[in-house]
Design a protein around this motif. Structure first.
Motif, PDB file in Angstrom:
ATOM      1  N   GLY A   1      14.423   9.260   8.238  1.00  0.00           N
ATOM      2  CA  GLY A   1      14.798   8.304   9.283  1.00  0.00           C
ATOM      3  C   GLY A   1      14.785   6.866   8.779  1.00  0.00           C
ATOM      4  N   LYS A   2      13.794   6.532   7.937  1.00  0.00           N
ATOM      5  CA  LYS A   2      13.741   5.194   7.356  1.00  0.00           C
ATOM      6  C   LYS A   2      14.952   4.938   6.460  1.00  0.00           C
ATOM      7  N   LEU A   3      15.335   5.937   5.678  1.00  0.00           N
ATOM      8  CA  LEU A   3      16.513   5.792   4.821  1.00  0.00           C
ATOM      9  C   LEU A   3      17.779   5.597   5.651  1.00  0.00           C
ATOM     10  N   LEU A   4      17.917   6.390   6.706  1.00  0.00           N
ATOM     11  CA  LEU A   4      19.087   6.280   7.574  1.00  0.00           C
ATOM     12  C   LEU A   4      19.126   4.917   8.265  1.00  0.00           C
ATOM     13  N   ALA A   5      17.993   4.483   8.782  1.00  0.00           N
ATOM     14  CA  ALA A   5      17.931   3.178   9.458  1.00  0.00           C
ATOM     15  C   ALA A   5      18.289   2.040   8.503  1.00  0.00           C
ATOM     16  N   SER A   6      17.837   2.134   7.274  1.00  0.00           N
ATOM     17  CA  SER A   6      18.157   1.076   6.308  1.00  0.00           C
ATOM     18  C   SER A   6      19.646   1.089   5.973  1.00  0.00           C
ATOM     19  N   ARG A   7      20.259   2.260   5.929  1.00  0.00           N
ATOM     20  CA  ARG A   7      21.699   2.361   5.652  1.00  0.00           C
ATOM     21  C   ARG A   7      22.501   1.755   6.795  1.00  0.00           C
ATOM     22  N   VAL A   8      22.104   2.057   8.026  1.00  0.00           N
ATOM     23  CA  VAL A   8      22.799   1.512   9.185  1.00  0.00           C
ATOM     24  C   VAL A   8      22.660  -0.015   9.215  1.00  0.00           C
ATOM     25  N   ALA A   9      21.454  -0.521   8.981  1.00  0.00           N
ATOM     26  CA  ALA A   9      21.242  -1.968   8.953  1.00  0.00           C
ATOM     27  C   ALA A   9      22.090  -2.624   7.861  1.00  0.00           C
ATOM     28  N   MET A  10      22.189  -1.978   6.725  1.00  0.00           N
ATOM     29  CA  MET A  10      22.990  -2.497   5.621  1.00  0.00           C
ATOM     30  C   MET A  10      24.477  -2.541   6.005  1.00  0.00           C
TER      31      MET A  10
ATOM     32  N   TYR B   1      10.258  16.231   1.738  1.00  0.00           N
ATOM     33  CA  TYR B   1      10.577  14.951   2.368  1.00  0.00           C
ATOM     34  C   TYR B   1      10.345  15.064   3.858  1.00  0.00           C
ATOM     35  N   SER B   2       9.785  14.035   4.456  1.00  0.00           N
ATOM     36  CA  SER B   2       9.498  14.082   5.886  1.00  0.00           C
ATOM     37  C   SER B   2      10.679  13.568   6.703  1.00  0.00           C
ATOM     38  N   ILE B   3      10.727  13.949   7.948  1.00  0.00           N
ATOM     39  CA  ILE B   3      11.742  13.453   8.876  1.00  0.00           C
ATOM     40  C   ILE B   3      11.581  11.942   9.032  1.00  0.00           C
ATOM     41  N   LYS B   4      10.357  11.465   9.058  1.00  0.00           N
ATOM     42  CA  LYS B   4      10.106  10.022   9.182  1.00  0.00           C
ATOM     43  C   LYS B   4      10.710   9.270   7.997  1.00  0.00           C
ATOM     44  N   PHE B   5      10.523   9.790   6.791  1.00  0.00           N
ATOM     45  CA  PHE B   5      11.080   9.167   5.595  1.00  0.00           C
ATOM     46  C   PHE B   5      12.607   9.170   5.652  1.00  0.00           C
TER      47      PHE B   5
ATOM     48  N   PRO C   1       0.823  -1.219   0.000  1.00  0.00           N
ATOM     49  CA  PRO C   1       0.000   0.000   0.000  1.00  0.00           C
ATOM     50  C   PRO C   1       0.853   1.263   0.000  1.00  0.00           C
ATOM     51  N   LEU C   2       0.357   2.248  -0.702  1.00  0.00           N
ATOM     52  CA  LEU C   2       1.002   3.552  -0.741  1.00  0.00           C
ATOM     53  C   LEU C   2       0.983   4.142   0.660  1.00  0.00           C
ATOM     54  N   GLU C   3       2.126   4.713   1.095  1.00  0.00           N
ATOM     55  CA  GLU C   3       2.229   5.277   2.442  1.00  0.00           C
ATOM     56  C   GLU C   3       2.128   6.798   2.450  1.00  0.00           C
ATOM     57  N   VAL C   4       2.643   7.445   1.400  1.00  0.00           N
ATOM     58  CA  VAL C   4       2.740   8.902   1.414  1.00  0.00           C
ATOM     59  C   VAL C   4       2.932   9.423  -0.011  1.00  0.00           C
ATOM     60  N   ARG C   5       2.501  10.650  -0.242  1.00  0.00           N
ATOM     61  CA  ARG C   5       2.815  11.387  -1.469  1.00  0.00           C
ATOM     62  C   ARG C   5       3.800  12.474  -1.057  1.00  0.00           C
ATOM     63  N   MET C   6       4.928  12.570  -1.790  1.00  0.00           N
ATOM     64  CA  MET C   6       5.979  13.505  -1.408  1.00  0.00           C
ATOM     65  C   MET C   6       6.273  14.504  -2.520  1.00  0.00           C
ATOM     66  N   CYS C   7       6.843  15.603  -2.116  1.00  0.00           N
ATOM     67  CA  CYS C   7       7.224  16.689  -3.041  1.00  0.00           C
ATOM     68  C   CYS C   7       6.020  17.199  -3.826  1.00  0.00           C
ATOM     69  N   THR C   8       4.886  17.246  -3.158  1.00  0.00           N
ATOM     70  CA  THR C   8       3.656  17.657  -3.825  1.00  0.00           C
ATOM     71  C   THR C   8       3.640  19.142  -4.187  1.00  0.00           C
ATOM     72  N   LYS C   9       4.597  19.906  -3.685  1.00  0.00           N
ATOM     73  CA  LYS C   9       4.661  21.316  -4.083  1.00  0.00           C
ATOM     74  C   LYS C   9       4.954  21.441  -5.578  1.00  0.00           C
ATOM     75  N   PHE C  10       5.417  20.354  -6.211  1.00  0.00           N
ATOM     76  CA  PHE C  10       5.717  20.357  -7.635  1.00  0.00           C
ATOM     77  C   PHE C  10       4.591  19.776  -8.487  1.00  0.00           C
ATOM     78  N   LYS C  11       3.500  19.375  -7.870  1.00  0.00           N
ATOM     79  CA  LYS C  11       2.425  18.754  -8.653  1.00  0.00           C
ATOM     80  C   LYS C  11       1.924  19.723  -9.718  1.00  0.00           C
TER      81      LYS C  11
END
Length: 168
Positions: free
Chosen positions: A155-164, A149-153, A123-133
């Motif tokens: 954070g997910k990228l950072l967490a995935s990098r650390v896990a990797m 981009y949200s802080i939550k997003f 399922p879709l979680e979020v629409r981002m950069c909508t200021k450009f729609k």
């Protein structure tokens, strides 16, 4: 090592990508580059529509180490907006199906086009950069729509990098 839990393929089935583990995120991006890239791909002979909901391009993001080309590598072509761009939009030339975005810099993820998942799309979680729609585009209110981009997003990228980095 985790066992492949999913795979995606181009429309005609000549290209197949294997995926393992959990996706980082499922989002729709409205940035100028994603819109321009979608137009570029949609202009290819026989290509399908790439954008949804008023200009967004839907992606399922995975760590790059969790995606493998199972078959059809010879059919994969890089499409760039600009020669100096780090973003590579990868298209299956057999049927001009958009497959994924990859990067030639240090980014650690790939963004697979959500349409490649067919009925198994998360399922879709979020629409981002909508200021450009595009002007006049009306976005559904089924998920949050964020101008950037949200802080939550992030954070997910950072967490995935650390896990990797730690092989998890």
């Amino acid at each position: 090592m985790e066992v492949d839990v999913s795979h995606v393929s181009c429309r005609c089935g000549k290209v197949e990508l294997g995926l393992s583990g959990k996706a980082i995120a499922c989002l729709s991006c409205y940035c100028d580059d994603c819109q321009a890239g979608a137009r570029q791909i949609e202009a290819l002979p026989g290509a399908e529509e790439v954008t949804k909901d008023g200009g967004g391009t839907e992606y399922v993001m995975y760590r790059e180490d969790r995606m493998a080309i199972r078959k059809g590598a010879a059919h994969l072509n890089d499409v760039k907006l600009r020669e100096d761009s780090a973003t590579l939009r990868v298209v299956a030339s057999c049927c001009n199906s958009p497959m994924y975005l990859n990067f030639s810099d240090s980014r650690h993820w790939v963004s697979l086009y959500r349409a490649r998942f067919k009925d198994d799309a998360p399922p879709l979680e979020v629409r981002m950069c909508t200021k450009f729609k595009p002007e006049g585009a009306v976005l559904p209110d089924d998920v949050p729509s964020l101008s950037s981009y949200s802080i939550k997003f992030m954070g997910k990228l950072l967490a995935s990098r650390v896990a990797m980095m730690f092989g998890r």
